[in-house]
Design a protein around this motif. Structure first.
Motif, PDB file in Angstrom:
ATOM      1  N   ASP A 183      -4.380  -7.864   6.982  1.00  0.00           N
ATOM      2  CA  ASP A 183      -5.421  -7.622   7.967  1.00  0.00           C
ATOM      3  C   ASP A 183      -5.766  -8.874   8.764  1.00  0.00           C
ATOM      4  OD1 ASP A 183      -5.578  -5.077   7.163  1.00  0.00           O
ATOM      5  OD2 ASP A 183      -7.443  -5.301   6.007  1.00  0.00           O
ATOM      6  N   GLU A 226      -6.499   0.781   0.259  1.00  0.00           N
ATOM      7  CA  GLU A 226      -5.804   1.490   1.327  1.00  0.00           C
ATOM      8  C   GLU A 226      -4.917   2.578   0.741  1.00  0.00           C
ATOM      9  OE1 GLU A 226      -3.583  -1.177   3.857  1.00  0.00           O
ATOM     10  OE2 GLU A 226      -2.405   0.488   4.681  1.00  0.00           O
ATOM     11  N   ASP A 286      -7.604  -4.748  -0.810  1.00  0.00           N
ATOM     12  CA  ASP A 286      -7.306  -3.890   0.330  1.00  0.00           C
ATOM     13  C   ASP A 286      -6.069  -3.039   0.123  1.00  0.00           C
ATOM     14  OD1 ASP A 286      -8.518  -5.645   3.312  1.00  0.00           O
ATOM     15  OD2 ASP A 286      -9.497  -4.409   1.798  1.00  0.00           O
ATOM     16  N   ALA A 319       0.820  -1.216   0.000  1.00  0.00           N
ATOM     17  CA  ALA A 319       0.000   0.000   0.000  1.00  0.00           C
ATOM     18  C   ALA A 319       0.854   1.267   0.000  1.00  0.00           C
ATOM     19  CB  ALA A 319      -0.950  -0.014   1.194  1.00  0.00           C
TER      20      ALA A 319
END
Lengths: 436, 436
Positions: free
Chosen positions: B139, A287, A283, A254
């Motif tokens: 996560d 993100e 994600d 990210a």
């Protein structure tokens, strides 16, 4: 993230409602090729700017050659030459009664003259038979003096292109919204415009994401594949009229992705990413995108959606950074990415250019396969095909697998199977998007 | 100079018989866009290069999930994660009986596993109800251990893209003669090619001649007009696929013209001039062209012809200089020059590129004007028109005057009136050359 399923049209409408044409810029004519005019261009000079000859010949007074024939030619005194690019006869000479001036194509009609007699209708000043062409001044300076025999009469204005007969000052030359192609560039130059105000070509930054991506030419190790999306989509963006920058592959991290995109914003009118949008992996992209630029700015943010289409179900769209730069996040499968580009990014690029028609042409064609096509219910399917304009047919190439890049390279069309259709029989008429 | 009248087709055939495709060059993929492949490209790697997952989910053994349902799920031990870009499970782990590995889209199927169960068919390792998506490793690192409940069985190979299912090593990827467009660039990148051997884009030098020509943006004085041909034809050459250099206007002086052309030969694969080819004026151009480069070289020389066409009757074609660079000398009237470019220079450029199809598409359409068109006997006339594909009609814009550049900018087609036709009634079907 919304869990609603968006239709292809809803997603496209959302993109086109958000993307505004770029601010106009004044460009030199050659740099404006392919761009869209922002305002009407009005003619400021007459075209042609002066009465001029459409032939090589002799500028004469009509009365002097009335009744002339080969047997009884009119004999006129040649008082000089009028060359193209000259202002007329030397020393303010005027073509008087019984006189003529030798004149070249494009040269201004001298004062006193009313028409041009083509050289083929004269003896060319040689005193011999009909001329078959005019000799250049350099070879025949003597032709600018002496006598010429004219064998045929002319009417007033014959072989003369009148001042303003093409366009007059104040007339419209090109309307706002015109695309500046070669003939438009020719017209603008002809009326003296060296620059023109257009919407610039959008700058498109293309980057692919995925830790599995390796640059072509390098060796693959386990689990790696070659990055093809950044190459294909940069080329497709260029093809759509954009200035395209290929950033290449960014790893699934990210922070790296965020920093890369933020760096690129300085040269981006639109950002296109591929990969990292499927349910498991997005994600990282999400993100990264949520924190690009100033997060407090209103109207920013990228939304990830599921679309009722195949291929290309997962899509992201929104704007990022202080300038609300549009960003489209496409899926990573090469065929999904390419089809998504055609359906969503190309129209966005063309909307940024200010083009009225942002879509590829769509035609109806008969399905030319020998077996029925199947398509999932509730999803609009885009199959790769080859279109035969003469036969009015389209034939699928490859299968529906979104990784079939080899087949994609053989296709020139997308076969559209609507959401409510699960099977298409051979011979059925269907929508076809032409890719070339 | 020959005094024979050439037909349009004879002149074009002569040009295409003389112009050879350029020598191949190896280019980086992005630089090859729009170029023609010189030899077949054969695949050297399998695509995909390894069995990989088409979904986010769990890699399993088929027997372990046989008969699984939501009521009676199969409970498997998760032994690790397989991310895209990784070589597989860590430490040479194998998915054994009763085991599963969490896997991301595009990641290699780990040893021992036979299929992938999409995450939506499992509890996602949460011990709760069906998962609606997979959480990223960052996560949810704990999801890579523990247990997963699988609610549906899978067959062997389900959700797995097999190694080589797209292309196998040794298969043809692209055939010689293919144009390298965006999908072809994508395919070449996908199979690891960073460069490709193509014919380069031709370098076209465009210069207009005429002492009457002034650059746009400057003021006109008596007898002067703006140079538009060099702008329009440079843009048209670029549009045809060439790298185009605009030299601009050269005065009607043989020595200046000769020196200018000779200077330009270093960067020219083809030279295009406008103006100076009509009967009266061409001596300057002819004189200049006859002495460019080495006059003793065989096969050199430019021939000036009269063509049975309107506009565009006077034309020159030949080769000049030590490399026998092709040169086309077009007439100077802007419409004549543009039509001549479309008919003769564009095919020459595309022949240099090695394209199989060098011509604009031609269609049949009904004449949509309210009065008959007239055309001179014995000459093929090209009138500017607007084509309406839906109605199947073409409507003339402007008149037949070769100076009507304003009308040219509104046209998107050329209406062809054959040599033996002197009048075309409204509603008559006629050939139409599409310019866009």
């Amino acid at each position: 993230m919304s869990s609603t399923i968006w239709s292809v049209d809803e997603h496209l409408d959302d993109i086109l409602a958000s993307v505004r044409p770029l601010e106009p810029i004044e460009l030199q004519l050659p740099d404006a090729q392919g761009c869209v005019l922002v305002k009407d261009v009005v003619v400021e000079v007459a075209l042609p700017p002066f009465d001029n000859s459409s032939m090589d010949g002799y500028a004469v007074r009509v009365a002097d050659v009335e009744g002339a024939s080969e047997e009884f030619p009119a004999v006129l005194t040649v008082i000089g030459d009028v060359a193209a690019g000259s202002a007329g006869l030397a020393d303010d000479q005027v073509v008087g009664p019984g006189q003529a001036a030798r004149i070249m194509t494009g040269a201004p009609l001298p004062a006193g003259a009313e028409a041009v007699v083509p050289v083929e209708w004269t003896d060319g000043g040689t005193g011999e038979g009909p001329a078959d062409g005019m000799r250049a001044h350099a070879d025949a300076p003597e032709g600018a003096t002496g006598e010429v025999r004219v064998h045929r009469p002319v009417t007033a204005g014959a072989h003369v292109r009148k001042r303003g007969s093409d366009v007059q000052p104040g007339e419209p030359a090109l309307a706002a919204g015109s695309v500046v192609g070669p003939p438009q560039i020719g017209l603008l130059a002809a009326i003296g415009c060296s620059t023109v105000v257009v919407r610039p070509r959008p700058r498109v930054v293309v980057l692919s994401t995925g830790s599995e991506l390796v640059q072509p030419g390098e060796a693959l190790t386990g689990g790696q594949i070659y990055d093809s999306n950044s190459f294909a989509l940069t080329a497709a963006a260029r093809d759509a009229g954009a200035i395209a920058y290929r950033v290449g592959a960014v790893a699934d991290d990210a922070e790296t992705l965020r920093a890369t995109i933020e760096d690129q914003l300085i040269r981006a009118d639109i950002v296109v990413t591929t990969g990292g949008v499927s349910v498991g992996a997005y994600d990282v992209v999400k993100e990264a995108l949520s924190s690009v630029g100033d997060a407090d700015e209103p109207g920013s943010g990228v939304e990830f959606r599921k679309l009722a289409m195949q291929p290309g179900k997962p899509q992201g769209f929104g704007s990022i950074g202080p300038d609300h730069t549009p960003l489209l996040a496409l899926p990573g499968n090469p065929v999904s990415a390419y089809v998504s580009f055609e359906l969503f990014v190309r129209p966005a690029i063309r909307a940024l250019m200010g083009l009225a028609d942002v879509h590829r042409p769509t035609v109806r064609a008969e399905l030319g396969s020998d077996k029925a096509l199947t398509s999932p219910a509730g999803r609009r399917q885009f199959l790769r095909g080859r279109y035969d304009a003469e036969a009015g047919t389209v034939t699928p190439v490859g299968g529906s697998g979104s990784h079939l890049v080899a087949a994609l390279a053989q296709a020139d069309a997308l076969i559209v199977v609507p959401e409510d259709v699960t099977s298409v029989e051979p011979g059925t008429e269907t929508d076809v998007v032409l890719l070339r």
